[in-house]
Write a protein that holds these residues in place. Structure first.
Motif, PDB file in Angstrom:
ATOM      1  N   ARG A   1       0.836  -1.209   0.000  1.00 49.14           N
ATOM      2  CA  ARG A   1       0.000   0.000   0.000  1.00 49.14           C
ATOM      3  C   ARG A   1       0.864   1.251   0.000  1.00 49.14           C
ATOM      4  O   ARG A   1       0.640   2.187  -0.772  1.00 49.14           O
ATOM      5  CB  ARG A   1      -0.919  -0.028   1.227  1.00 49.14           C
TER       6      ARG A   1
ATOM      7  N   ILE B   1      -5.679  -3.310  -9.844  1.00 44.38           N
ATOM      8  CA  ILE B   1      -6.814  -3.417  -8.922  1.00 44.38           C
ATOM      9  C   ILE B   1      -6.427  -2.876  -7.551  1.00 44.38           C
ATOM     10  O   ILE B   1      -7.198  -2.127  -6.918  1.00 44.38           O
ATOM     11  CB  ILE B   1      -7.285  -4.885  -8.820  1.00 44.38           C
ATOM     12  N   ALA B   2      -5.238  -3.226  -7.077  1.00 44.46           N
ATOM     13  CA  ALA B   2      -4.768  -2.729  -5.775  1.00 44.46           C
ATOM     14  C   ALA B   2      -4.657  -1.212  -5.775  1.00 44.46           C
ATOM     15  O   ALA B   2      -4.984  -0.548  -4.776  1.00 44.46           O
ATOM     16  CB  ALA B   2      -3.420  -3.366  -5.435  1.00 44.46           C
TER      17      ALA B   2
ATOM     18  N   ASP C   1      -8.085   0.317  -5.490  1.00 45.82           N
ATOM     19  CA  ASP C   1      -8.561   0.191  -4.109  1.00 45.82           C
ATOM     20  C   ASP C   1      -8.105   1.376  -3.257  1.00 45.82           C
ATOM     21  O   ASP C   1      -8.754   1.723  -2.267  1.00 45.82           O
ATOM     22  CB  ASP C   1      -8.058  -1.107  -3.473  1.00 45.82           C
TER      23      ASP C   1
ATOM     24  N   GLU D   1      -7.763   4.385  -4.576  1.00 44.96           N
ATOM     25  CA  GLU D   1      -8.191   5.564  -5.340  1.00 44.96           C
ATOM     26  C   GLU D   1      -7.042   6.146  -6.159  1.00 44.96           C
ATOM     27  O   GLU D   1      -6.979   7.354  -6.410  1.00 44.96           O
ATOM     28  CB  GLU D   1      -8.782   6.643  -4.424  1.00 44.96           C
TER      29      GLU D   1
ATOM     30  N   THR E   1     -14.414   4.874 -10.071  1.00 40.85           N
ATOM     31  CA  THR E   1     -13.439   3.906  -9.574  1.00 40.85           C
ATOM     32  C   THR E   1     -14.047   2.516  -9.460  1.00 40.85           C
ATOM     33  O   THR E   1     -13.430   1.511  -9.841  1.00 40.85           O
ATOM     34  CB  THR E   1     -12.905   4.350  -8.200  1.00 40.85           C
ATOM     35  N   ALA E   2     -15.273   2.425  -8.947  1.00 43.01           N
ATOM     36  CA  ALA E   2     -15.913   1.119  -8.758  1.00 43.01           C
ATOM     37  C   ALA E   2     -16.127   0.415 -10.100  1.00 43.01           C
ATOM     38  O   ALA E   2     -15.904  -0.795 -10.220  1.00 43.01           O
ATOM     39  CB  ALA E   2     -17.241   1.281  -8.030  1.00 43.01           C
TER      40      ALA E   2
ATOM     41  N   LYS F   1     -12.782  -0.818 -11.541  1.00 39.14           N
ATOM     42  CA  LYS F   1     -12.318  -1.983 -10.794  1.00 39.14           C
ATOM     43  C   LYS F   1     -13.110  -3.230 -11.185  1.00 39.14           C
ATOM     44  O   LYS F   1     -12.548  -4.323 -11.335  1.00 39.14           O
ATOM     45  CB  LYS F   1     -12.445  -1.728  -9.292  1.00 39.14           C
TER      46      LYS F   1
ATOM     47  N   GLU G   1     -11.680  -6.811 -12.679  1.00 44.01           N
ATOM     48  CA  GLU G   1     -11.945  -8.055 -11.953  1.00 44.01           C
ATOM     49  C   GLU G   1     -12.746  -9.057 -12.787  1.00 44.01           C
ATOM     50  O   GLU G   1     -12.920 -10.198 -12.364  1.00 44.01           O
ATOM     51  CB  GLU G   1     -12.709  -7.748 -10.665  1.00 44.01           C
TER      52      GLU G   1
END
Length: 283
Positions: free
Chosen positions: A4, A46-47, A50, A52, A67-68, A71, A75
């Protein structure tokens, strides 16, 4: 430093055309972090989302998908049957949009008469496997899109295997029997099917969910349907092929993200020669 923290450290602010500033990740940083953290490029993107942090390559998607939505695309796994006129354009546009996993099925090779419209048909690829060329070209477009290929003409048993884990299927076929087989397999697997077809200056698009009337509503009884459609006489023109394939991509994106209203129980018919577009109810 945690994954992160490394992603956030590599992120850089970037202004989009609407003047909103996003935290973004460049291609080079994505690749460096992917290697350093032992993650696939898809998982790294993807990370980042997560947190932003937008991969810069998708920044022009942000205002519409959010963002959703982006993602969800990364996925998702889609099945594309046919890698020719419609299929080639569908494949490259899904990769550009940021689809995470694409399964492609086609047993054909490129011929000279494909050069007028097929996205992956180039003079040097004549004679080459369509899915093999498509896989190589998609890797150049988006290395985060993971591609599996089935080099052959699938029947119902193969469709059943290919549909495992798939959230949407795209029909880029050129014959009726295969279309009906794919529709049955999608129904059994509970997977929505995005259909497209072209002939001359005309084309059509619809999205069939399990339980819908589907092909029977406009092609009739599969036992009496012809092997090929009117495209045998009218041919396939590049402009309408690209238009229908683009609309198929939009339908697939809607299904995968939950955004908008798919063309369910509605057939969008395009007549580009006369400048007509009609939506026909299939209920």
């Amino acid at each position: 430093m945690t994954p992160r923290e490394r992603i956030l450290k590599a992120a850089r602010p970037k202004a989009a055309p609407d003047q909103k500033t996003y935290s973004t990740l460049s291609l080079s940083d994505r690749d460096l972090l992917s290697s350093a953290l032992g993650l696939s490029k898809r998982d790294l993107e993807i990370a980042a989302l997560d947190l932003e942090v937008w991969p810069q390559r998708y920044l022009r998607n942000a205002g519409s998908l959010g963002t959703a939505g982006q993602k969800k695309l990364l996925e998702s796994k889609a099945l594309l049957v046919g890698a020719g006129g419609l299929g080639g354009t569908v494949a490259q546009l899904l990769a550009r949009m940021g689809l995470g996993m694409l399964v492609m099925a086609d047993g054909d090779s490129f011929s000279e008469d494909n050069l007028n419209r097929q996205a992956f048909a180039f003079e040097p690829t004549v004679g080459s496997s369509k899915v093999a060329v498509a896989r190589a070209e998609i890797a150049r477009i988006n290395a985060a899109t993971e591609v599996e290929v089935f080099e052959g003409f699938a029947g119902e048993r193969e469709f059943s295997d290919l549909l495992r884990g798939v959230r949407v299927a795209v029909d880029a076929l050129d014959n009726m029997p295969s279309r009906f087989r794919l529709e049955r397999a999608c129904r059994d697997a509970g997977v929505p099917l995005v259909h497209g077809a072209v002939a001359g200056f005309t084309g059509q698009v619809t999205t069939i969910y399990p339980g819908d009337a589907g092909f029977a509503a406009f092609y009739g009884d599969p036992r009496s349907a012809p092997e090929k459609g009117i495209e045998v006489e009218l041919g396939n023109l590049a402009g309408i092929v690209s238009a229908v394939a683009s609309l198929q991509v939009q339908e697939a994106v809607k299904v995968l993200t939950g955004l908008g209203r798919p063309l369910r129980n509605r057939l969008l018919f395009l007549d580009s020669l006369n400048g007509v577009a009609e939506t026909i109810s299939l209920r």
